[in-house]
Scaffold this active site. Structure first.
Site, mmCIF file in Angstrom:
data_model
loop_
_atom_site.group_PDB
_atom_site.id
_atom_site.type_symbol
_atom_site.label_atom_id
_atom_site.label_comp_id
_atom_site.label_asym_id
_atom_site.label_seq_id
_atom_site.Cartn_x
_atom_site.Cartn_y
_atom_site.Cartn_z
ATOM 1 N N VAL A 26 6.054 12.304 6.316
ATOM 2 C CA VAL A 26 5.747 12.872 5.181
ATOM 3 C C VAL A 26 4.317 13.265 5.440
ATOM 4 O O VAL A 26 3.475 12.276 5.915
ATOM 5 C CB VAL A 26 5.933 12.039 3.935
ATOM 6 C CG1 VAL A 26 5.110 12.807 2.622
ATOM 7 C CG2 VAL A 26 7.379 11.668 3.771
ATOM 8 N N GLY A 78 5.212 8.607 1.613
ATOM 9 C CA GLY A 78 6.082 8.082 2.684
ATOM 10 C C GLY A 78 7.120 7.126 2.161
ATOM 11 O O GLY A 78 8.432 7.497 2.201
ATOM 12 N N HIS A 79 6.638 6.246 1.918
ATOM 13 C CA HIS A 79 7.464 5.161 1.179
ATOM 14 C C HIS A 79 8.569 5.447 0.060
ATOM 15 O O HIS A 79 9.500 5.227 -0.108
ATOM 16 C CB HIS A 79 6.610 4.041 0.729
ATOM 17 C CG HIS A 79 5.843 3.225 1.680
ATOM 18 N ND1 HIS A 79 4.646 3.068 1.690
ATOM 19 C CD2 HIS A 79 6.166 2.387 2.910
ATOM 20 C CE1 HIS A 79 3.977 2.443 2.686
ATOM 21 N NE2 HIS A 79 5.112 2.148 3.380
ATOM 22 N N ALA A 117 0.973 -1.175 -0.033
ATOM 23 C CA ALA A 117 0.275 -0.099 -0.095
ATOM 24 C C ALA A 117 0.777 1.212 0.094
ATOM 25 O O ALA A 117 0.675 1.940 1.016
ATOM 26 C CB ALA A 117 -1.003 -0.034 1.198
#
Ligand code: PAF
Length: 284
Positions: free
Chosen positions: A176, A36-37, A32
């Site tokens: 984030v 941020g990732h 998902a």
């Protein structure tokens, strides 16, 4: 970009890169993927020769009454995001490969695992740390990237690598946020429009607390924050704690660097957020 679904094969490939003298970065995720990732991937792209993103929804870190089965699964989109962001390998093992029925070894980080989220999610960090250790061994990572939204997770992983002499360096990455201030999380997708509006209060309250931290005492800040959290509609607070940045013990008036960490239910979604606050030395 290659997609690898088997732990042994991933480890063989990683060992080949080690032999070549490549430095490996690992971004461990449960999929998902979001902004941020992507910020973690970008950091690995800058630092490392090879970037591996692992996507594994780890059953051992979910309690029996938690959202393991409904955790968002967006594999096709995740692979596209990885491709677009120049990832070298996506590692997507099966549950049976990571935790076969005869798996018996678990790793615990005492004290740090028992506070904050650990009080409300028994065994959660034991599951996280065990999965992460396996991922470090499989990926031969020189560096691994963790978002500061899961501050306790970052501290626990950092401590484990030090205590167990792992070569993997833990790189913390800033939270984030959406424009509204809401910390980006895979679980935000559970929120209704009204719940999302309510959730936006979390970062606002933390921001006000860090302003107060410059001039007011901790007890005042804690009480005023608890008051504000209680007023968020459709919410139930798990905790709002001010802890020492270094060891997660409860902060007092002398603690210079603290983390204000919160976990709160908005409807049926549990959200976490935090802010780091540093006391300025008094001018003489
Ligand atoms: O933060 C997460 O997504 C997970 O806890 C992690 C680190 C991938 C371990 O399963």
């Amino acid at each position: 970009m290659r997609i690898i679904k088997n732990a042994l094969q991933m480890q063989k490939i990683a060992l080949g890169h080690v032999k070549n003298g490549d430095e490996i970065g690992l971004v461990p995720t449960m999929g998902a993927l979001h902004e941020g990732h992507i910020s973690l991937i970008a950091k690995s792209e800058r630092n490392d020769d090879i970037t591996i993103v692992s996507i594994f929804v780890n059953p051992t870190q979910f309690g029996s009454n938690e959202d393991y089965l409904k955790y968002p699964k967006t594999a096709k989109k995740d692979v596209e995001i990885c491709k677009r962001n120049h990832v070298d390998y996506v590692f997507m093992p099966t549950v049976n490969d990571m935790f076969p029925a005869d798996h018996k070894t678990f790793i615990e980080v005492e004290i740090l695992q028992d506070v904050l989220c650990g009080k409300f999610r028994p065994n959660h960090f034991r599951g996280v740390v065990t999965a992460v250790v396996k991922l470090f061994n499989i990926s031969c990572a020189d560096r691994s990237y963790f978002g500061m939204k899961d501050f306790q997770q970052f501290k626990i992983i950092e401590k484990m690598t030090k205590d167990l002499n792992f070569k993997t360096k833990i790189i913390p990455c800033p939270i984030v946020r959406e424009k509204s201030g809401l910390a980006i999380s895979s679980r935000n997708s559970y929120l209704s429009v009204e719940e999302r509006k309510a959730s936006e209060n979390i970062s606002k309250i933390l921001k006000e607390a860090s302003e107060d931290f410059k001039i007011k005492d901790l007890n005042f800040i804690k009480e005023s924050v608890l008051d504000k959290f209680k007023k968020i509609p459709e919410s139930k607070l798990d905790y709002a704690e001010i802890v020492d940045f270094n060891d997660l013990s409860l902060a007092d008036g002398n603690t210079r660097k603290v983390v204000f960490a919160v976990a709160i239910w908005i409807g049926r979604t549990r959200l976490i957020d935090n802010t780091v606050m540093i006391k300025q030395a008094k001018c003489r």
